[in-house]
Design a protein around this motif. Structure first.
Motif, PDB file in Angstrom:
ATOM      1  N   SER A  16      -3.097  12.539  -7.411  1.00 43.55           N
ATOM      2  CA  SER A  16      -1.897  12.277  -6.391  1.00 43.55           C
ATOM      3  C   SER A  16      -1.093  11.859  -5.927  1.00 43.55           C
ATOM      4  O   SER A  16      -0.184  12.408  -5.385  1.00 43.55           O
ATOM      5  CB  SER A  16      -2.510  13.907  -5.950  1.00 43.55           C
ATOM      6  OG  SER A  16      -3.051  13.407  -4.686  1.00 43.55           O
ATOM      7  N   LYS A  17      -1.352  10.579  -5.387  1.00 39.08           N
ATOM      8  CA  LYS A  17      -0.744  10.263  -4.586  1.00 39.08           C
ATOM      9  C   LYS A  17       0.514   9.149  -5.329  1.00 39.08           C
ATOM     10  O   LYS A  17       1.584   8.502  -4.677  1.00 39.08           O
ATOM     11  CB  LYS A  17      -1.796   9.261  -4.079  1.00 39.08           C
ATOM     12  CG  LYS A  17      -1.625   7.851  -2.840  1.00 39.08           C
ATOM     13  CD  LYS A  17      -2.679   7.004  -2.830  1.00 39.08           C
ATOM     14  CE  LYS A  17      -1.723   6.445  -1.858  1.00 39.08           C
ATOM     15  NZ  LYS A  17      -3.348   5.172  -1.165  1.00 39.08           N
ATOM     16  N   ASN A  18       0.421   9.471  -6.789  1.00 40.88           N
ATOM     17  CA  ASN A  18       1.552   8.079  -7.443  1.00 40.88           C
ATOM     18  C   ASN A  18       2.946   9.372  -7.762  1.00 40.88           C
ATOM     19  O   ASN A  18       2.594  10.685  -7.845  1.00 40.88           O
ATOM     20  CB  ASN A  18       0.805   8.420  -8.789  1.00 40.88           C
ATOM     21  CG  ASN A  18       1.906   7.340 -10.030  1.00 40.88           C
ATOM     22  OD1 ASN A  18       2.687   6.324  -9.248  1.00 40.88           O
ATOM     23  ND2 ASN A  18       2.298   7.744 -11.683  1.00 40.88           N
ATOM     24  N   THR A  19       3.751   8.789  -7.524  1.00 41.04           N
ATOM     25  CA  THR A  19       5.087   9.234  -7.680  1.00 41.04           C
ATOM     26  C   THR A  19       5.761   8.130  -8.825  1.00 41.04           C
ATOM     27  O   THR A  19       5.852   7.158  -8.135  1.00 41.04           O
ATOM     28  CB  THR A  19       5.631   8.485  -6.153  1.00 41.04           C
ATOM     29  OG1 THR A  19       5.410   9.742  -5.651  1.00 41.04           O
ATOM     30  CG2 THR A  19       7.350   9.398  -6.169  1.00 41.04           C
ATOM     31  N   GLU A  20       5.940   8.851 -10.074  1.00 39.03           N
ATOM     32  CA  GLU A  20       7.089   8.023 -10.873  1.00 39.03           C
ATOM     33  C   GLU A  20       7.590   7.318 -10.881  1.00 39.03           C
ATOM     34  O   GLU A  20       8.882   8.024  -9.978  1.00 39.03           O
ATOM     35  CB  GLU A  20       7.024   9.259 -12.559  1.00 39.03           C
ATOM     36  CG  GLU A  20       6.907   8.362 -13.528  1.00 39.03           C
ATOM     37  CD  GLU A  20       7.188   8.846 -14.491  1.00 39.03           C
ATOM     38  OE1 GLU A  20       5.628   9.885 -14.958  1.00 39.03           O
ATOM     39  OE2 GLU A  20       7.927   9.554 -14.769  1.00 39.03           O
ATOM     40  N   ALA A  21       7.873   6.307 -10.652  1.00 38.90           N
ATOM     41  CA  ALA A  21       9.153   5.524 -10.828  1.00 38.90           C
ATOM     42  C   ALA A  21      10.507   5.780 -11.672  1.00 38.90           C
ATOM     43  O   ALA A  21      10.493   5.882 -13.126  1.00 38.90           O
ATOM     44  CB  ALA A  21       9.180   3.987 -11.159  1.00 38.90           C
TER      45      ALA A  21
ATOM     46  N   ASN B 207       0.730  -1.206  -0.177  1.00 37.61           N
ATOM     47  CA  ASN B 207       0.503   0.177   0.851  1.00 37.61           C
ATOM     48  C   ASN B 207       1.288   1.079   0.054  1.00 37.61           C
ATOM     49  O   ASN B 207       1.445   1.332   0.953  1.00 37.61           O
ATOM     50  CB  ASN B 207      -1.403  -0.239   0.988  1.00 37.61           C
ATOM     51  CG  ASN B 207      -2.516   1.160   1.043  1.00 37.61           C
ATOM     52  OD1 ASN B 207      -1.982   1.898   0.274  1.00 37.61           O
ATOM     53  ND2 ASN B 207      -2.780   0.778   1.979  1.00 37.61           N
ATOM     54  N   ASN B 208       1.062   2.382  -0.990  1.00 36.94           N
ATOM     55  CA  ASN B 208       2.468   3.189  -1.185  1.00 36.94           C
ATOM     56  C   ASN B 208       1.597   3.864  -2.753  1.00 36.94           C
ATOM     57  O   ASN B 208       0.414   4.041  -2.968  1.00 36.94           O
ATOM     58  CB  ASN B 208       3.522   2.451  -1.880  1.00 36.94           C
ATOM     59  CG  ASN B 208       3.278   1.590  -2.778  1.00 36.94           C
ATOM     60  OD1 ASN B 208       3.226   1.917  -4.155  1.00 36.94           O
ATOM     61  ND2 ASN B 208       3.698   0.995  -2.892  1.00 36.94           N
ATOM     62  N   ASP B 209       2.801   4.701  -2.851  1.00 38.64           N
ATOM     63  CA  ASP B 209       1.835   5.863  -3.508  1.00 38.64           C
ATOM     64  C   ASP B 209       1.981   5.046  -5.186  1.00 38.64           C
ATOM     65  O   ASP B 209       1.333   6.570  -6.107  1.00 38.64           O
ATOM     66  CB  ASP B 209       3.561   6.675  -3.416  1.00 38.64           C
ATOM     67  CG  ASP B 209       2.760   7.076  -2.505  1.00 38.64           C
ATOM     68  OD1 ASP B 209       2.730   7.768  -1.410  1.00 38.64           O
ATOM     69  OD2 ASP B 209       4.432   8.305  -1.941  1.00 38.64           O
ATOM     70  N   GLN B 210       2.203   4.338  -5.381  1.00 33.80           N
ATOM     71  CA  GLN B 210       2.267   3.783  -7.253  1.00 33.80           C
ATOM     72  C   GLN B 210       1.058   2.797  -6.616  1.00 33.80           C
ATOM     73  O   GLN B 210       0.938   2.175  -7.996  1.00 33.80           O
ATOM     74  CB  GLN B 210       3.503   3.047  -7.332  1.00 33.80           C
ATOM     75  CG  GLN B 210       4.802   4.374  -7.304  1.00 33.80           C
ATOM     76  CD  GLN B 210       5.961   3.634  -7.365  1.00 33.80           C
ATOM     77  OE1 GLN B 210       6.047   2.139  -7.626  1.00 33.80           O
ATOM     78  NE2 GLN B 210       6.727   4.757  -7.436  1.00 33.80           N
ATOM     79  N   TYR B 211       0.839   2.160  -5.299  1.00 34.73           N
ATOM     80  CA  TYR B 211      -0.385   1.106  -5.799  1.00 34.73           C
ATOM     81  C   TYR B 211      -1.006   0.565  -4.428  1.00 34.73           C
ATOM     82  O   TYR B 211      -0.650  -0.338  -3.456  1.00 34.73           O
ATOM     83  CB  TYR B 211       0.355  -0.672  -6.654  1.00 34.73           C
ATOM     84  CG  TYR B 211       1.723  -0.586  -6.405  1.00 34.73           C
ATOM     85  CD1 TYR B 211       2.482  -1.438  -5.665  1.00 34.73           C
ATOM     86  CD2 TYR B 211       2.723  -0.001  -7.312  1.00 34.73           C
ATOM     87  CE1 TYR B 211       3.960  -1.404  -5.347  1.00 34.73           C
ATOM     88  CE2 TYR B 211       3.503  -1.020  -7.436  1.00 34.73           C
ATOM     89  CZ  TYR B 211       4.480  -1.782  -5.981  1.00 34.73           C
ATOM     90  OH  TYR B 211       5.822  -1.351  -5.788  1.00 34.73           O
TER      91      TYR B 211
ATOM     92  N   GLY C 222      11.514  -1.666 -12.261  1.00 38.08           N
ATOM     93  CA  GLY C 222      10.328  -0.787 -12.762  1.00 38.08           C
ATOM     94  C   GLY C 222       8.574  -1.449 -11.982  1.00 38.08           C
ATOM     95  O   GLY C 222       7.339  -0.976 -13.110  1.00 38.08           O
ATOM     96  N   GLU C 223       9.224  -2.905 -12.247  1.00 39.57           N
ATOM     97  CA  GLU C 223       7.563  -3.939 -12.876  1.00 39.57           C
ATOM     98  C   GLU C 223       7.361  -4.669 -11.690  1.00 39.57           C
ATOM     99  O   GLU C 223       7.537  -5.021 -10.615  1.00 39.57           O
ATOM    100  CB  GLU C 223       8.407  -4.820 -13.810  1.00 39.57           C
ATOM    101  CG  GLU C 223       8.111  -4.055 -15.392  1.00 39.57           C
ATOM    102  CD  GLU C 223       8.330  -5.448 -15.851  1.00 39.57           C
ATOM    103  OE1 GLU C 223       7.433  -6.134 -16.884  1.00 39.57           O
ATOM    104  OE2 GLU C 223       8.845  -5.964 -16.658  1.00 39.57           O
ATOM    105  N   VAL C 224       6.192  -4.695 -11.475  1.00 46.12           N
ATOM    106  CA  VAL C 224       5.614  -5.599 -10.079  1.00 46.12           C
ATOM    107  C   VAL C 224       4.338  -6.509 -11.099  1.00 46.12           C
ATOM    108  O   VAL C 224       3.734  -6.765 -12.635  1.00 46.12           O
ATOM    109  CB  VAL C 224       4.574  -4.911  -9.409  1.00 46.12           C
ATOM    110  CG1 VAL C 224       4.745  -3.924  -8.300  1.00 46.12           C
ATOM    111  CG2 VAL C 224       3.357  -4.208  -9.711  1.00 46.12           C
TER     112      VAL C 224
ATOM    113  N   VAL D 284       5.835   0.254 -14.034  1.00 46.19           N
ATOM    114  CA  VAL D 284       4.982   1.534 -13.570  1.00 46.19           C
ATOM    115  C   VAL D 284       5.336   2.170 -14.048  1.00 46.19           C
ATOM    116  O   VAL D 284       4.627   3.656 -14.414  1.00 46.19           O
ATOM    117  CB  VAL D 284       5.349   1.597 -11.849  1.00 46.19           C
ATOM    118  CG1 VAL D 284       5.532   3.463 -11.579  1.00 46.19           C
ATOM    119  CG2 VAL D 284       5.842   0.682 -11.415  1.00 46.19           C
ATOM    120  N   ARG D 285       6.451   2.618 -14.417  1.00 45.12           N
ATOM    121  CA  ARG D 285       6.982   4.491 -15.942  1.00 45.12           C
ATOM    122  C   ARG D 285       6.677   4.062 -17.199  1.00 45.12           C
ATOM    123  O   ARG D 285       5.104   5.036 -17.380  1.00 45.12           O
ATOM    124  CB  ARG D 285       8.628   3.958 -15.873  1.00 45.12           C
ATOM    125  CG  ARG D 285       9.492   5.194 -16.420  1.00 45.12           C
ATOM    126  CD  ARG D 285      10.449   5.241 -16.891  1.00 45.12           C
ATOM    127  NE  ARG D 285      10.784   4.195 -17.021  1.00 45.12           N
ATOM    128  CZ  ARG D 285      10.812   3.954 -18.733  1.00 45.12           C
ATOM    129  NH1 ARG D 285      10.928   4.588 -19.200  1.00 45.12           N
ATOM    130  NH2 ARG D 285      11.632   2.792 -19.825  1.00 45.12           N
TER     131      ARG D 285
END
Length: 426
Positions: free
Chosen positions: A421-426, A198-202, A227-229, A295-296
């Motif tokens: 706004s929660k997303n931070t790009e990798a 549970n973070n800014d990306q997912y 950068g992959e999940v 992600v990117r």
């Protein structure tokens, strides 16, 4: 005292002595069997001891002892009866013999050999039947001795002992099953992740509710690197301990393959299929869904192998992720494999689930079907995934009412943050 009186007195003394001797014989035989039982003699040896007492000690020429083996009555030991006769099924006759009584079946291939039956009951159900031929019984009776009473006592002691042994074995089996279940639960707990990101990306959250304590459902989340999940869900045919153990093997193989970055979708799927087939020998199969998200690049690639196509909700629309192939473990080689590719433009909510969710019925026999799930997603898409799952289970429990869950239920809910706004790009 005249000669006739002496003879009568001597005769009475001989009869009394004979009765005392036979009573002592009865006591000694019951004592012998009791001591053997206390020494934990094997059931087969108990039957041999019983046969020896009836044939050698008492001179019974024809008898058959029937005991229950699981759900069937079988001849445990006998004498004087041909093997082909003993194969006759007499279960239909047994309920009529609820006390010691005569047997009058002159046309029956087996029962025609017997004149008396001695049933043994434990509480309200029968645990043994001894059938006796008429030969020698009359001779023993003429000696002032009731052989059937002795046989009844011996049969009672042995039948109860055997029943106790079986009950004890059943208890041991239940204890062993309990330990196996505890082990399977531990295996299952290792399969299902206790924490999801549970973070800014997912963000992800899961529901796991097995039907029988353990089951064949599985979901997971992987950080693949660069950068992959990846996230997945799977369901093996069958339930219980065997399904859980097979799924643990599947998880181990999957974790090895999913981290091989340069493995093509086709090779990945075929190798996974081969490993499943080798493990299950074609007796079971697995439905499976997996997705990889960069992600990117905001790129989602997925494969649905015969599983219920997950729901993706983004930009106010619902899409089913249904591209893929057939189930795993059913065929040596998968004929057609395709994968889906989506470039996300906005935040996306994903609902992965096993068929235990949509197979659920209420008291009116209505299903918690795909339409019901879609309506729920549209109404609750703004909730954080953990709250979303809690609300989903509330909805499920309200829907089913007093109905029980027919199958394992597993749900993996995830949200990928793309433009919020929660997303931070990798």
């Amino acid at each position: 005292m005249d000669t006739s009186q002496n003879i009568n007195l001597k005769t009475r003394e001989e009869i009394l002595e004979t009765k005392l001797t036979l009573q002592q014989l009865q006591f000694n035989r019951v004592l012998e069997i009791t001591q053997a039982i206390n020494n934990n003699i094997a059931i087969a040896d108990l039957f041999n001891l019983y046969k020896g007492l009836l044939t050698w000690e008492m001179g019974i020429k024809k008898f058959a002892l029937y005991t229950r083996n699981k759900d069937a009555w079988v001849c445990a030991t006998s004498a004087g009866i041909e093997e082909k006769c003993l194969k006759e099924n007499i279960e239909a006759y047994l309920p009529h013999y609820q006390r010691r009584q005569s047997v009058d079946e002159p046309s029956h291939p087996l029962l025609q050999h017997f004149s008396v039956v001695v049933p043994v009951y434990h509480k309200e159900y029968a645990i043994a039947y001894t059938f006796l031929g008429s030969d020698t019984l009359d001779d023993l009776d003429s000696q002032g001795y009731d052989p059937i009473s002795l046989i009844s006592a011996i049969t009672n002691v042995i039948a109860v002992a055997i029943e106790n042994k079986r009950l004890f074995k059943r208890q041991l089996d239940q204890e062993r099953l309990k330990r196996e279940m505890e082990l399977a639960v531990q295996v299952q707990n290792m399969l299902i992740p206790s924490e999801l990101p549970n973070n800014d990306q997912y963000e992800f959250a899961g529901i796991y509710q097995p039907h029988e304590g353990v089951g064949g459902d599985y979901y997971d989340f992987f950080e693949v690197g660069s950068g992959e999940v990846a996230f997945c869900i799977a369901d093996i045919s069958g339930k219980g301990i065997a399904a859980a153990l097979l799924m643990s093997n599947f998880q181990a193989n999957l974790q090895t393959l999913v981290h091989r970055k340069y493995l093509s979708v086709k090779k990945f799927t075929n190798r996974l299929n081969s490993l499943v087939l080798r493990t299950t020998q074609g007796d079971k199969f697995i439905t499976f869904f997996i997705a990889r998200y960069h992600v990117r690049k905001k790129r989602l690639r997925y494969l649905c192998a015969g599983h219920n196509p997950p729901f993706m909700y983004t930009q106010g629309k619902i899409q089913r992720l249904d591209k893929g192939c057939t189930i795993l473990g059913a065929f040596p080689k998968i004929p057609v494999i395709e994968f889906g590719e989506i470039f996300l433009e906005d935040d996306a909510l994903f609902l992965l689930y096993t068929d235990g969710l949509t197979d659920l019925q209420n008291e009116n026999d209505d299903y918690f079907d795909d339409d019901h799930v879609e309506q729920f997603i549209q109404k609750n898409s703004d909730l954080p995934v953990k709250a979303f799952n809690e609300k989903l289970m509330e909805e499920v429990n309200t829907f089913k009412g007093k109905r029980s869950f027919p199958d394992d239920i597993s749900v993996l809910t995830g949200r990928l943050f793309v433009n919020s706004s929660k997303n931070t790009e990798a």
